[in-house]
Design an enzyme around this catalytic site. Sequence first.
Site, PDB file in Angstrom:
ATOM      1  N   ALA A 121      54.238  52.006  23.655  1.00 57.81           N
ATOM      2  CA  ALA A 121      52.965  52.500  23.114  1.00 57.81           C
ATOM      3  C   ALA A 121      52.990  54.025  23.078  1.00 57.81           C
ATOM      4  CB  ALA A 121      51.796  52.001  23.956  1.00 57.81           C
TER       5      ALA A 121
ATOM      6  N   ASN B 173      44.075  51.157  21.999  1.00 57.14           N
ATOM      7  CA  ASN B 173      43.268  50.076  21.420  1.00 57.14           C
ATOM      8  C   ASN B 173      42.676  49.235  22.552  1.00 57.14           C
ATOM      9  OD1 ASN B 173      42.117  47.992  20.028  1.00 57.14           O
ATOM     10  ND2 ASN B 173      44.025  47.241  19.097  1.00 57.14           N
TER      11      ASN B 173
ATOM     12  N   LYS C  99      49.785  56.270  29.078  1.00 59.25           N
ATOM     13  CA  LYS C  99      50.673  55.873  30.174  1.00 59.25           C
ATOM     14  C   LYS C  99      51.396  54.551  29.922  1.00 59.25           C
ATOM     15  CE  LYS C  99      48.800  58.209  34.223  1.00 59.25           C
ATOM     16  NZ  LYS C  99      48.135  57.984  35.533  1.00 59.25           N
TER      17      LYS C  99
ATOM     18  N   GLY D  47      51.899  47.774  29.454  1.00 57.10           N
ATOM     19  CA  GLY D  47      52.507  46.458  29.220  1.00 57.10           C
ATOM     20  C   GLY D  47      52.697  45.651  30.483  1.00 57.10           C
ATOM     21  N   GLU D  48      53.039  46.313  31.559  1.00 58.43           N
ATOM     22  CA  GLU D  48      53.476  45.573  32.729  1.00 58.43           C
ATOM     23  C   GLU D  48      52.553  45.646  33.940  1.00 58.43           C
ATOM     24  OE1 GLU D  48      58.131  45.842  32.698  1.00 58.43           O
ATOM     25  OE2 GLU D  48      57.261  47.242  31.299  1.00 58.43           O
TER      26      GLU D  48
HETATM   27 MO1  MOS Z   1      59.892  44.861  30.412  1.00 60.12          MO
HETATM   28  S1  MOS Z   1      60.417  43.472  31.821  1.00 60.12           S
HETATM   29  O1  MOS Z   1      60.728  46.263  30.978  1.00 60.12           O
HETATM   30  O2  MOS Z   1      60.408  44.102  28.953  1.00 60.12           O
END
Ligand code: MOS
Length: 750
Positions: A505, A643, A713, A716-717
């Site tokens: 992102a 978003n 920042k 995703g995780e």
């Molecule tokens: Mo993520 S596990 O770094 O795709």
Amino acid sequence: MRDAENLFGIPTSRIDGVDKVTGAARYASDEPVVNPAYGYFVTSTIARGRISAFKLDRAKAVRGVLDILTYQNVGNEAAPPVGPDGGPTTTTLESDRIWHDGQIIAVVVAETYEAAREAANRVEVVYVEEKPSASFDSPGVESVPHKPQKSPDPKKGDAAGAFAAAAVKFEARYSTPTQHHNPIELFTATCAWDGPKLTVYEPSQFMWGTKNSVAARLRVNPEQVRAVSRYIGGAFGSKGPNPRTVWVAIAAKRVGRPVKLVPTRDQSFTIATYRAETRQHIKLGASADGKLTSLIHEGWEVTSRPSGYNVSGVESTARMYACPNIATAVNVVHADRNTPGYMRAPPETPYMFALESAMDELAYELKMDPVELRRVNDTQTDPVDGLPFSSRSLMQCFDQAAAKFGWRHRDARPGVMRDGEWLIGFGCATACYPSNLGPAAVRVSLTPDGKATVGLAGHEIGTGAYTLVAISTARSLGLHVDDVTVHMGDSDLPPIMVAGGSNNAASAANVVVKACDELKQRIAKAAVDAADSPLRGADADKLTLTDGKLLGPSGESEPLARAVSRTGHRIEAYAEYIPEGLPPSAVADMSKGNPLMLGGAGRKDVAAFAFGAHFVEVRVHSRTREIRVPRVVSAFAAGTIVNPKAAYSQFMGGAIWGLSSALLEETEMDEGSARYINDNLADYLIPVNADVPSVEIIMVPEKDERVNPLGIKGIGEIGIVGMNAAVANAVFHATGKRVRELPIRAEKLL
Ligand code: MOS
């Protein structure tokens, strides 16, 4: 910092939403190819040994079989595969060696999928079998200290001495299980040659990585290989360069037509990577007021025989709290297993389970509220390196989530809160994830009708990447999101880093905004120089593209169409973004398939992390010990949110996977054969809607002027991190029973 607030923050529906729900969005294996043949993997039925012979007559007798590839006829046609850490890994068809159960040992190609499968089932293999070692406690495993990848294991002061001298000591061992990805879209590959040129249709979260890896294995020029993956049905670390694809490419060359290979669900457990089981040992020393004086964290991680892959989550756990004395270590345990790999927050998911469980246990020892224990140990400085955090809003997350959750209603005594036959527990834990950045390149074009087209080899792994790129373009050029067409998922487009480490992102938005700024500059420059423009003579730097107009500082404007046509019938910009701290060659290096990312503790100027806090209510039935999670409240502060609509889902999805990781998910092994038992979606447990009645997400506003120009920042995780500990902490609060081995199932509470 560019004013990201003017660019972002408007909840936006996915531009590809309709395509996705109507089936117009294609997975790689749905891409049409002319006259395909079908491949099917034959996998080993032993976990260690050698192949002494293949008996292929019965397989070849199946009508429609075109070819059977084994190490004997193609073994030397591919260079050895590279593991997820860039080092050696288990091989497939390169030799007679069997490293693990379910290893790819042959590829059958036939006119139909059914014929290929039938023939694969008729392939007979004669093995020289050796006794395998399955996991930590199996005889024959080899435990060695890992090789730290970037910097030495975090260490500071005299942790052992400080622990010995601590007023309050806590020490425990934790473990986390093997877990498997199970994405909706299987680990497919379709390979089609056109003369010397190869197109690989394969789900990939690193388009240029797949391109380069296949080229390197085939020993051909990377320019001959194109990778295509426009929509990806789940990735999270599992879909990058891999040992499999090259054999499909070789098969396609041998049969002279495209080959499509869709493996089965059970094969996915052994032909792809997985989250390795860990064991961890933590020691915490504290003063009576709860201030940490010593943190010692050691981990052990299973890997295959040849691979040194490990996640080394102590890189993050050592940096969570102020502490003058820190010691960490990580060991890899080589077993007869397939090589593990990345899975959502690979280091933090297992390692923060241990740290955040231990912090909760320490809070009970100290008779302190767990939130207050985090508060007294909160810090704005990385305790290991002494760098400032680029921003850190951990306690804002705790406080906002605690208020919404109703933490004040918690009776601190375990086993006291009840609702009829149900024991009630409240638990909380810290979430964190390094804020990474990678290099990226993009091409953006704009026509006088106010339509923009953007191309970059990005990855839609379900995060809303197309929409993020469209938002970044539209907001920079004063257009509507609908006016932007985004092309991604094709290595013929400019490269961007792997969609991993939550970098995409930030990397994508920064490069897109850079390209759009350049377009605007050129349009503005042409206007201020033009005799016919109302903006003639204005300062080009002060002009903006807003609502389809080129706008001057005092309100004078001209329509976008006019301003753009002055520069031609189409204006185009190519931009590269190289994060500060990466070498000037970063885009070129990435174009060769080398992943480069910077973030977390890897930077010279700041420690860059996002933070969050999970609060969980569990209910444990007093007699059956059934565990339910009626509600979750999680708060995150992760800089600029591009978003909020997609972000909410992303955080929520992370929290749900965290619940799954805490209560359900475990790949079980038959120790004697080193074979996975529950390698199917019926027996590999994941939550359904009824398991997750309520997850509320709070997005704590955070303006980070140091992390990158747009203050993004990446999210995703982080959502998964710490949830396992929050659940374990709530289960303890409900029952008085501390479960230190995931998953927490009813039988562990009996
Ligand atoms: Mo993520 S596990 O770094 O795709």
